[in-house]
Design a protein around this motif. Structure first.
Motif, mmCIF file in Angstrom:
data_model
loop_
_atom_site.group_PDB
_atom_site.id
_atom_site.type_symbol
_atom_site.label_atom_id
_atom_site.label_comp_id
_atom_site.label_asym_id
_atom_site.label_seq_id
_atom_site.Cartn_x
_atom_site.Cartn_y
_atom_site.Cartn_z
ATOM 1 N N GLY A 95 67.417 94.279 23.407
ATOM 2 C CA GLY A 95 65.947 93.897 22.804
ATOM 3 C C GLY A 95 66.379 92.726 21.794
ATOM 4 N N MET A 96 65.366 92.316 21.106
ATOM 5 C CA MET A 96 65.480 91.402 20.124
ATOM 6 C C MET A 96 64.501 91.743 19.019
ATOM 7 S SD MET A 96 66.105 87.618 21.777
ATOM 8 C CE MET A 96 65.490 87.797 23.369
ATOM 9 N N THR A 97 65.064 91.065 17.741
ATOM 10 C CA THR A 97 64.206 91.288 16.527
ATOM 11 C C THR A 97 63.668 89.787 16.359
ATOM 12 O OG1 THR A 97 65.931 90.235 15.205
ATOM 13 C CG2 THR A 97 65.997 92.709 15.091
ATOM 14 N N ARG A 98 62.445 89.883 15.587
ATOM 15 C CA ARG A 98 61.996 88.460 15.097
ATOM 16 C C ARG A 98 62.732 87.296 15.076
ATOM 17 N NH1 ARG A 98 56.536 87.202 13.526
ATOM 18 N NH2 ARG A 98 56.021 89.705 13.584
ATOM 19 N N GLU A 99 63.932 87.802 14.093
ATOM 20 C CA GLU A 99 64.831 86.663 14.002
ATOM 21 C C GLU A 99 65.901 86.031 15.186
ATOM 22 O OE1 GLU A 99 64.617 89.267 11.902
ATOM 23 O OE2 GLU A 99 63.506 88.184 10.639
ATOM 24 N N GLU A 100 66.174 87.121 15.957
ATOM 25 C CA GLU A 100 66.767 86.941 17.097
ATOM 26 C C GLU A 100 66.031 86.108 18.475
ATOM 27 O OE1 GLU A 100 69.779 90.825 16.762
ATOM 28 O OE2 GLU A 100 68.040 91.114 17.947
ATOM 29 N N LEU A 101 64.723 86.370 18.239
ATOM 30 C CA LEU A 101 63.776 85.581 19.190
ATOM 31 C C LEU A 101 63.935 84.327 18.746
ATOM 32 C CD1 LEU A 101 60.602 87.814 19.415
ATOM 33 C CD2 LEU A 101 61.971 86.863 21.277
ATOM 34 N N ASP A 146 53.825 78.595 34.334
ATOM 35 C CA ASP A 146 52.890 77.840 33.596
ATOM 36 C C ASP A 146 52.956 78.531 32.041
ATOM 37 O OD1 ASP A 146 51.425 75.965 34.964
ATOM 38 O OD2 ASP A 146 50.145 77.424 35.842
ATOM 39 N N GLU A 147 53.052 79.741 32.121
ATOM 40 C CA GLU A 147 53.371 80.470 30.618
ATOM 41 C C GLU A 147 54.201 81.479 30.848
ATOM 42 O OE1 GLU A 147 49.707 81.686 27.740
ATOM 43 O OE2 GLU A 147 50.447 83.280 28.987
ATOM 44 N N VAL A 148 54.805 81.761 29.633
ATOM 45 C CA VAL A 148 55.727 82.982 29.629
ATOM 46 C C VAL A 148 55.463 83.893 28.563
ATOM 47 C CG1 VAL A 148 58.241 83.747 29.314
ATOM 48 C CG2 VAL A 148 57.684 81.852 30.836
ATOM 49 N N LYS A 149 55.435 85.260 28.861
ATOM 50 C CA LYS A 149 55.361 86.167 27.665
ATOM 51 C C LYS A 149 56.668 86.972 27.684
ATOM 52 C CE LYS A 149 50.313 86.476 26.848
ATOM 53 N NZ LYS A 149 50.332 85.899 25.291
ATOM 54 N N PHE A 150 57.327 86.966 26.310
ATOM 55 C CA PHE A 150 58.534 87.889 26.358
ATOM 56 C C PHE A 150 58.346 88.742 25.532
ATOM 57 C CE2 PHE A 150 62.782 88.952 25.706
ATOM 58 C CZ PHE A 150 63.749 88.157 26.652
ATOM 59 N N TYR A 151 58.255 90.047 25.940
ATOM 60 C CA TYR A 151 57.816 91.275 25.154
ATOM 61 C C TYR A 151 59.108 91.750 24.919
ATOM 62 C CZ TYR A 151 52.990 90.989 26.775
ATOM 63 O OH TYR A 151 51.877 90.672 27.082
#
Ligand code: ADP
Ligand code: MG
Length: 628
Positions: A95-101, A146-151
């Protein structure tokens, strides 16, 4: 008022909008508008990312105590929703943290992507083949989305549940996911209308089956398990096809070229090793990317220990890619301790020997192919010869260069040279120059040519150093042909007339040295090796060749010391008409004789590549011309 409310709502949901780094925008622009046929590659990239995230998690679990959801199964789950026109790829990895995103999905670190942009610039625009060749990592999803959501939810105990959203048009947002997410990532792709195929199970299955075999974790499609998770490197060589090796290279090693060769081997002693090593086609340092990092991952029984392990291979093999799996690696020691451990040293020794052996075989069986390899990757081998004492002897026969007795473009080796040497010849000779013409037109070669002695031609600035480090080959000294103390025996008689008497030469030589001064001419003597040239500058020191002097001069300049001229040894040709002339002018017209002597010296320095200020020379030539 509405604006304030909007602002508040943004803060409440903790949503932030970011713009992509300029290079990312460039990539997105190219990718989104490409008409590249093979859209499938985006799936390869995303599954490869999921698999990487799982491998990182597995390693993290070995070293960290406090991992979120420690018992969660490690797997990749792909699901299709034809009605909604979406494709979802989920993993239970790090997974990733906010900074990693922001760092990982907003900027470009991926070397393949940099290479891609470089190529686009080079070829003056994107072309559809480039994307397929390079695979631009995560961003390739925008070919079909068209759009990507990365949770995503990080492996750390304390972590946010986040949602990264973008349509690939310049910006993205990061906000609270609105629910507590499990560890790992989930990518929801809203497909473009042209690519709704990727929301159909059959289509996705077909693509996944090609890559699933390289994933060391269960891969499920709509709940159905697709792979058996047998690592390719643990398989028998005869059970792996060429295409599988190539796919594995791209998938596992993140490579964007084709491998030019590979070796798949297993050993039990002195260590248990299962390995696949690839020789890339493209030199990773060739496009100005700076130093390559070793990309041979280290595994222990299919568990990734380190994807860029230090010291597993010697520095000069840093262009190699692949996988090394050793059951002998202790799992519970840190990467730092591991990289200095004796087991890594042992692996290094075994692997290096294997690679060298492979290169030897190629050189023997496919000399043309090896010559190409030498042209593209020779610098690494040169570095090996110069720096890797343990393997120097084994590497020396792989060195390739042109030679005075072979056609331009034909490469030869030290063993071949030694094979051709006459019994009377005791040393191996070489000359370094910018190119063949420069060496052939210089004054150094003629004596060797006249005696039928072969001289190796080296065009790389580093070659001089490499030869110096090597020093000998098969107990024969390797000597630069511009050194002073080479015994070549008597000069054969050529049509340049009678030699000046020994005595006359002696006086002329000491006059020459005195007139020009010690700081320029260390010594002047009768030449024993000149045929067509009146004079030659030689290196008084056998182990300090002209190129090395040039290098030292450059370095001393950097160090701020004043630029001193290098004193050389000059040899004069007793048969040459100009030398005869100089001898008579010495008394008849000392002023003119001095001018000529100075010019002769400068000419020899030019040939040696040691003259760095030609201004005084131009003035002198005018002066000489004025005397006509
Ligand atoms: P690369 O995989 O070569 O590093 P990508 O563009 O494919 O380049 O991915 C960029 C980065 O985004 C990865 O290095 C990784 O840090 C992060 N990333 C991508 N997908 C995932 C994922 N499923 N889980 C965790 N991190 C990911
Ligand atoms: Mg990737």
């Amino acid at each position: 008022m509405a604006r304030i409310l909007h602002f508040v709502s943004v803060i409440m949901s903790n949503s932030t909008t970011h713009t992509f780094q300029a290079e990312v925008k460039q990539v997105l622009d190219i990718v989104a508008h490409s008409i590249y046929k093979d859209k499938d590659i985006f799936l390869r990239e995303l599954v490869s990312n999921a698999s990487d995230a799982l491998e990182k998690l597995r390693y993290t679990q070995l070293t960290e105590k406090d991992v979120f959801e420690p018992t969660r199964e490690l797997a990749v789950e792909v699901s299709t929703d034809e009605a909604a026109g979406t494709l979802t790829i989920a993993d239970s990895g790090i997974g990733m943290t906010r900074e990693e995103l922001v760092e990982n999905l907003g900027t470009i670190a991926h070397s393949g992507t940099k290479a891609f942009l470089e190529k686009v610039k080079e070829s003056g625009g994107a072309n559809e083949n480039l994307i397929g060749q390079f695979g631009v990592g995560f961003f390739s999803v925008f070919m079909v989305a068209d759009e990507v959501k990365f949770y995503t939810r990080t492996w750390r105990a304390e972590g946010e549940s986040l949602c990264w959203t973008s349509d690939g048009n310049g910006s993205y947002t990061i906000e609270d996911a609105g629910e507590a997410l499990p560890r790992g990532s989930k990518l929801v792709i809203k497909l473009k209308s042209d690519f709704k195929d990727f929301s159909k199970k059959d289509k996705v299955k077909e693509v996944l089956e090609r890559y699933s075999k390289y994933i060391a974790f269960p891969l499920k499609l709509d709940g159905e398990k697709l792979n058996t998770m047998q690592a390719l490197w643990l398989k028998n060589k005869s059970d792996v096809t060429e295409q599988e090796y190539k796919d594995f290279y791209k998938f596992q090693c993140h490579a964007w070229d084709e491998p030019q060769d590979w070796m798949h081997f297993a050993a039990d002693a002195p260590l248990a090793i299962n390995s696949i090593l690839f020789f890339p086609t493209h030199n990773p340092e060739a496009m100005g990317f700076g130093r390559a990092v070793p990309e041979v991952s280290l595994y222990c029984r299919k568990v990734l220990i380190d994807s860029e392990p230090k010291n597993l291979l010697p520095e000069w093999l840093r262009f190699m890619k692949g996988v090394v799996d050793s059951a002998d690696i202790p799992l519970n020691i840190s990467r730092e301790t591991l990289q200095d451990s004796t087991i890594i040293q042992k692996l290094n020794r075994v692997l290096t020997k294997r690679v060298i052996k492979r290169l030897e075989e190629r050189a023997k069986k496919k000399p043309e192919e090896f010559a190409k390899f030498w042209r593209d990757f020779g610098n690494y081998l040169r570095e090996g010869i110069a720096t890797d004492f343990d393997n120097r002897e084994a590497l020396a026969p792989l060195f390739r260069c042109e030679s005075s007795i072979l056609d331009a473009g034909t490469l030869t080796s030290l063993p071949e040279y030694v094979e051709r040497m006459k019994d009377s010849q005791k040393e191996i000779y070489y000359l370094v120059g910018a190119n063949r013409e420069a060496i052939e037109s210089g004054p150094y070669l003629e004596a060797f040519k006249a005696r039928g002695i072969e001289v190796l031609f080296l065009y790389d600035g580093a070659d001089d150093y490499v030869m110096g480090q090597l020093g000998t080959f098969k107990e024969k000294s390797i000597v630069s042909a511009d050194s002073a103390d080479i015994e070549l025996g008597d000069v054969p008689q050529t049509g340049t007339g009678e030699p000046l008497s020994e005595e006359k030469m002696k006086t002329l030589c000491s006059w020459f040295a005195d007139t020009l001064g010690k700081e320029k001419v260390a010594e002047c003597a009768t030449g024993t090796r000149l045929v067509d040239s009146p004079a030659v500058a030689l290196n008084p020191d056998k182990f300090m060749t002209a190129t090395m002097r040039r290098m030292m001069k450059l370095m001393s300049k950097d160090a701020g010391t004043p630029d001193k001229p290098v004193a050389v040894k000059i040899e004069l040709n007793p048969r040459h008409p100009l030398v005869h002339k100089l001898d008579t002018l010495r008394d008849a017209n000392p002023e003119l004789a001095k001018l000529i002597a100075e010019q002769v010296l400068d000419n020899t320095l030019i040939a040696a590549g040691l003259l760095d200020n030609p201004r005084g020379m131009t003035q002198r030539i005018y002066e000489l011309l004025g005397k006509l």
